[in-house]
Structures are given as C-alpha cells and as structure tokens.
Scaffold this motif. Structure first.
Motif, short mmCIF file in Angstrom:
data_model
loop_
_atom_site.label_atom_id
_atom_site.label_comp_id
_atom_site.label_asym_id
_atom_site.label_seq_id
_atom_site.Cartn_x
_atom_site.Cartn_y
_atom_site.Cartn_z
N THR A 3 8.24 6.86 -6.73
CA THR A 3 8.44 5.71 -5.85
C THR A 3 7.49 5.71 -4.65
O THR A 3 7.36 4.71 -3.97
CB THR A 3 9.87 5.68 -5.29
N GLY A 4 6.87 6.85 -4.36
CA GLY A 4 6.03 6.95 -3.17
C GLY A 4 6.83 7.22 -1.91
O GLY A 4 6.30 7.15 -0.80
N GLY A 61 0.50 12.80 -4.33
CA GLY A 61 0.26 11.68 -5.22
C GLY A 61 -0.26 12.05 -6.59
O GLY A 61 -0.46 11.18 -7.43
N GLY A 72 10.19 2.58 -2.56
CA GLY A 72 8.79 2.25 -2.32
C GLY A 72 8.30 1.24 -3.34
O GLY A 72 8.75 0.09 -3.36
N HIS A 73 7.40 1.66 -4.23
CA HIS A 73 6.98 0.82 -5.36
C HIS A 73 6.73 1.75 -6.55
O HIS A 73 6.77 2.97 -6.41
CB HIS A 73 5.74 -0.01 -5.01
N VAL A 120 5.05 4.06 -8.86
CA VAL A 120 3.87 4.92 -8.74
C VAL A 120 3.83 5.83 -9.96
O VAL A 120 4.85 6.42 -10.33
CB VAL A 120 3.96 5.76 -7.44
N SER A 148 0.91 -3.30 -2.38
CA SER A 148 1.27 -1.89 -2.22
C SER A 148 0.12 -0.98 -2.60
O SER A 148 -0.68 -1.32 -3.47
CB SER A 148 2.48 -1.55 -3.11
N CYS A 207 -0.67 3.54 -2.80
CA CYS A 207 -0.15 4.89 -2.63
C CYS A 207 -1.27 5.78 -2.09
O CYS A 207 -2.33 5.88 -2.71
CB CYS A 207 0.35 5.41 -3.98
N SER A 247 3.95 5.67 -0.46
CA SER A 247 3.93 4.23 -0.70
C SER A 247 3.77 3.49 0.62
O SER A 247 4.58 3.67 1.54
CB SER A 247 5.25 3.81 -1.37
N THR A 269 2.32 -0.41 2.61
CA THR A 269 1.96 -1.82 2.49
C THR A 269 0.59 -2.04 3.11
O THR A 269 0.33 -1.56 4.22
CB THR A 269 3.00 -2.70 3.21
N GLU A 289 -3.84 5.63 -5.26
CA GLU A 289 -3.38 5.01 -6.50
C GLU A 289 -3.07 3.55 -6.21
O GLU A 289 -2.23 3.26 -5.37
CB GLU A 289 -2.13 5.70 -7.06
N ASP A 309 -1.85 -0.41 -7.11
CA ASP A 309 -0.66 -0.94 -7.75
C ASP A 309 -0.90 -1.11 -9.25
O ASP A 309 -1.85 -1.78 -9.67
CB ASP A 309 -0.32 -2.29 -7.11
#
Length: 200
Positions: free
Chosen positions: A3-4, A45, A95-96, A98, A137, A139, A144, A146, A181, A183
């Motif tokens: 998720t980061g 990461g 997060g987003h 990953v 997004s 990483c 994670s 913005t 990384e 998105d």
C-alpha cells in the motif's frame, strides 16, 4: 502487493557478497508479526522475499538486476530503510496499490519548509516522467505520496510531519537517490492504448 504505508523503520544489519549478487540481513525496529520464510517485504519500495527470519530480523537475496536498477546496490550496513509487509485480505488500503517493482531511480532536487510540512522536489528519469501526473500517486522509497505538481521530469510532493518522522524521507538531502514506482494503472493504461493502436 503493498500500500505504500510504512509499518516500521529498520536498517541494513549485514551485507554478504555472493558471486555477483548479495544477501542482506535487515533489522526492524518493531516485531515482524506473522512473517514467514517466503513472504514478501518491501524494503525502501523494493519487494524482497524473506528467506530467514526471527522476531526482529530477516534475510533476503538481492539479484544483480535488483542491485543495478534500484538504490539497493548502494546499501551498506547501518543504512536506514522503510519496511512494509505484503498486503493481506481485509487490511486497510490506506495508500495506493504498490507492486514493489521499482521502475527507476530518481533524485531529490530540493526541500523546503511549508508551514508545518515540507515540500520535496524530485527529478525522475525521462522515460518515467510521462507516468507522473498532478494529483496522481507515486511511491518514493516505498512511501505512497500524492504528486502536487509536475514540470517536465521534475515533480513535487508535500511531506506532512507524521510521514517525515515515521519514514526515512526526513533524512533525505538534495542529490540523494530514491527508488521510484509509478502508478501501475498508468502503465497498464499506456499498454492498452498501444495495443489498440497496433490493431487499427
């Protein structure tokens, strides 16, 4: 998949050269609850497989490709790292999405205070810049974030006090390399569009 959202800080405890690649041992500042040999852990990461572990340490093998394409090639004993265990069903996605498959290495250009937060500006490799979008997004070293603004291959992010204190980002200085990384949705979207062009 990750998720980061960083779960713990740690450091490189040992580095062993093994015929062109390396085995590293990492010490975590917190218990590695539920982690078993074969599980994935993101280290700054980079998705690594835990090959041996105890309550606070785990070992992982890093291939020549991982060492060449990420900042891991420069990690030495004592290096602080961000740690996150793999996403499991039912775990909050804070997060987003990953993957832990680093796309390239960028560099911190500058950092400056903005009220209680900090603004960081990074430069990405030119071939990754097209995947970085304002309010999208990204990483960075497993965190994670913005994207606030984009100008060519440079982009800015805002680091709140919590993130600054709970990750390794607070120790970054201008010129430092970072793992990036982009998105994964942007990558798949580009591939889908390329496929449609090939068919037409």
């Amino acid at each position: 998949m990750f998720t980061g959202i960083i779960e713990a800080l740690g450091h490189v405890a040992a580095v062993e050269e093994l015929g062109g690649d390396r085995r590293m041992r990492f010490a975590a500042d917190a218990d590695l609850d539920g982690v078993r040999p074969g599980d994935s852990i993101a280290v700054n990461g980079v998705c690594l497989t835990a090959t041996a572990l105890d309550a606070h340490q785990f070992s992982a093998d890093l291939s020549a490709e991982t060492l060449a394409l990420t900042t891991a090639g420069g990690w030495t004993v004592g290096r602080r790292v961000n740690l996150e265990q793999a996403l499991t069903a039912g775990k909050p996605l804070g997060g987003h999405l990953v993957t832990g498959h680093v796309d390239g290495v960028g560099h911190l250009i500058e950092r400056f205070e903005d009220a209680r937060s900090w603004r960081f500006r990074f430069e990405a490799p030119p071939d990754l810049a097209r995947y970085i979008a304002r309010k999208g997004s990204i990483c960075i070293d497993g965190v994670s974030l913005t994207v606030n603004d984009v100008e060519g291959s440079r982009f800015g992010v805002n680091i709140i006090p919590h993130t600054l204190s709970q990750t390794t980002l607070g120790g970054l200085q201008a010129g430092d390399p970072v793992n990036l990384e982009v998105d994964v949705i942007a990558r798949y979207l580009e591939r889908l569009l390329d496929s449609r062009r090939e068919v037409v």
